[in-house]
Design a protein around this motif. Sequence first.
Motif, short mmCIF file in Angstrom:
data_model
loop_
_atom_site.label_atom_id
_atom_site.label_comp_id
_atom_site.label_asym_id
_atom_site.label_seq_id
_atom_site.Cartn_x
_atom_site.Cartn_y
_atom_site.Cartn_z
N ARG A 74 0.85 -1.19 0.00
CA ARG A 74 0.00 0.00 0.00
C ARG A 74 0.88 1.24 0.00
O ARG A 74 1.99 1.22 0.53
CB ARG A 74 -0.89 0.03 1.24
CG ARG A 74 -1.76 -1.21 1.43
CD ARG A 74 -2.90 -1.23 0.39
NE ARG A 74 -3.79 -2.34 0.61
CZ ARG A 74 -3.74 -3.48 -0.06
NH1 ARG A 74 -2.81 -3.67 -0.94
NH2 ARG A 74 -4.59 -4.44 0.15
N PRO A 97 -14.89 7.29 -7.37
CA PRO A 97 -13.80 6.33 -7.55
C PRO A 97 -12.73 6.94 -8.46
O PRO A 97 -13.03 7.81 -9.27
CB PRO A 97 -14.48 5.15 -8.24
CG PRO A 97 -15.62 5.77 -8.99
CD PRO A 97 -16.06 6.96 -8.17
N THR A 125 -9.10 8.90 1.54
CA THR A 125 -9.35 7.95 0.47
C THR A 125 -9.05 6.53 0.94
O THR A 125 -8.34 6.33 1.93
CB THR A 125 -8.48 8.27 -0.76
OG1 THR A 125 -7.09 8.16 -0.40
CG2 THR A 125 -8.77 9.67 -1.31
N THR A 126 -9.58 5.58 0.23
CA THR A 126 -9.34 4.18 0.57
C THR A 126 -9.19 3.35 -0.70
O THR A 126 -9.83 3.65 -1.72
CB THR A 126 -10.48 3.61 1.44
OG1 THR A 126 -10.12 2.31 1.90
CG2 THR A 126 -11.80 3.55 0.71
N GLU A 127 -8.35 2.34 -0.64
CA GLU A 127 -8.18 1.43 -1.77
C GLU A 127 -9.34 0.44 -1.76
O GLU A 127 -9.60 -0.21 -0.75
CB GLU A 127 -6.85 0.69 -1.65
CG GLU A 127 -6.58 -0.22 -2.83
CD GLU A 127 -5.25 -0.94 -2.72
OE1 GLU A 127 -4.31 -0.57 -3.44
OE2 GLU A 127 -5.16 -1.87 -1.89
N THR A 128 -10.02 0.32 -2.91
CA THR A 128 -11.12 -0.64 -3.00
C THR A 128 -10.72 -1.90 -3.76
O THR A 128 -11.34 -2.94 -3.59
CB THR A 128 -12.36 0.00 -3.67
OG1 THR A 128 -12.00 0.48 -4.96
CG2 THR A 128 -12.90 1.15 -2.83
N SER A 129 -9.68 -1.79 -4.60
CA SER A 129 -9.17 -2.96 -5.31
C SER A 129 -7.70 -2.70 -5.64
O SER A 129 -7.36 -1.62 -6.12
CB SER A 129 -9.95 -3.20 -6.59
OG SER A 129 -9.36 -4.26 -7.34
N HIS A 130 -6.85 -3.69 -5.38
CA HIS A 130 -5.43 -3.51 -5.67
C HIS A 130 -5.17 -3.43 -7.17
O HIS A 130 -4.12 -2.98 -7.60
CB HIS A 130 -4.61 -4.62 -5.03
CG HIS A 130 -3.14 -4.32 -4.98
ND1 HIS A 130 -2.62 -3.24 -4.32
CD2 HIS A 130 -2.09 -4.96 -5.55
CE1 HIS A 130 -1.31 -3.21 -4.48
NE2 HIS A 130 -0.96 -4.24 -5.23
N PHE A 178 -9.18 3.27 -6.17
CA PHE A 178 -9.42 3.95 -4.90
C PHE A 178 -10.78 4.64 -4.93
O PHE A 178 -11.36 4.84 -6.00
CB PHE A 178 -8.34 5.02 -4.64
CG PHE A 178 -7.11 4.48 -3.97
CD1 PHE A 178 -6.79 4.85 -2.67
CD2 PHE A 178 -6.25 3.63 -4.64
CE1 PHE A 178 -5.66 4.36 -2.05
CE2 PHE A 178 -5.11 3.14 -4.03
CZ PHE A 178 -4.81 3.50 -2.73
N ARG A 179 -11.27 5.02 -3.75
CA ARG A 179 -12.48 5.81 -3.64
C ARG A 179 -12.21 6.93 -2.65
O ARG A 179 -11.60 6.72 -1.61
CB ARG A 179 -13.66 4.98 -3.15
CG ARG A 179 -14.93 5.84 -2.93
CD ARG A 179 -16.15 5.05 -2.53
NE ARG A 179 -16.56 4.08 -3.51
CZ ARG A 179 -17.29 4.37 -4.60
NH1 ARG A 179 -17.65 5.59 -4.84
NH2 ARG A 179 -17.64 3.41 -5.43
N LEU A 182 -13.51 9.25 0.14
CA LEU A 182 -14.57 9.15 1.13
C LEU A 182 -15.25 10.50 1.38
O LEU A 182 -16.25 10.56 2.09
CB LEU A 182 -14.02 8.57 2.43
CG LEU A 182 -13.42 7.17 2.28
CD1 LEU A 182 -12.79 6.70 3.59
CD2 LEU A 182 -14.47 6.18 1.79
#
Length: 173
Positions: free
Chosen positions: A128, A166, A143-148, A158-159, A161
């Motif tokens: 990450r 996305p 932000t957050t990772e939704t799929s590598h 990423f998305r 928040l």
Amino acid sequence: MNEGARDAEFGPLWHALEALTDPEIPVITLREMGILRDLRRGADGTVEVVITPTYSGCPAMEQIADDIAATLAREGVSGRVLTQLAPAWTTDWMTEEGREKLRAYGIAPPQCGSMAADEAVLRFAPARPAEPVPCPLCGSTNTTETSHFGSTACKALFRCLDCMEPFDYFKRI
């Protein structure tokens, strides 16, 4: 060959090649991505365009080689495209201009700095990003990772928040 003589010989051809864009990200050029590595004369005198893929399985490399061959032909130059795997491509080769173009296009550019002179070629990057990935749309770091894996293997999804949009993050390689 000294740089001045090289520029005199290849200047117009460099200019034509530097206009070629990445087939997967059409707002950034091959030079800005760091894919276009060298233009030289081979031992037999033939012009050689050296490219390095962003990763060994990059599906865009065939299209990139075709685009370069078409540019050589359009410029009236007989030449060949060479794919060079070592040293391996790194996001450190991307230009600042290219990173800004990615951001404006809606892709968070890779977080990286220049490699130290004594740093080994083989590096193991963290899974990450070490720093929060800012949203290219609103600038928030929430932000957050939704799929590598994102739209291509070299990007993660990423998305944000805050704005809830996305976006792709170009992984540091």
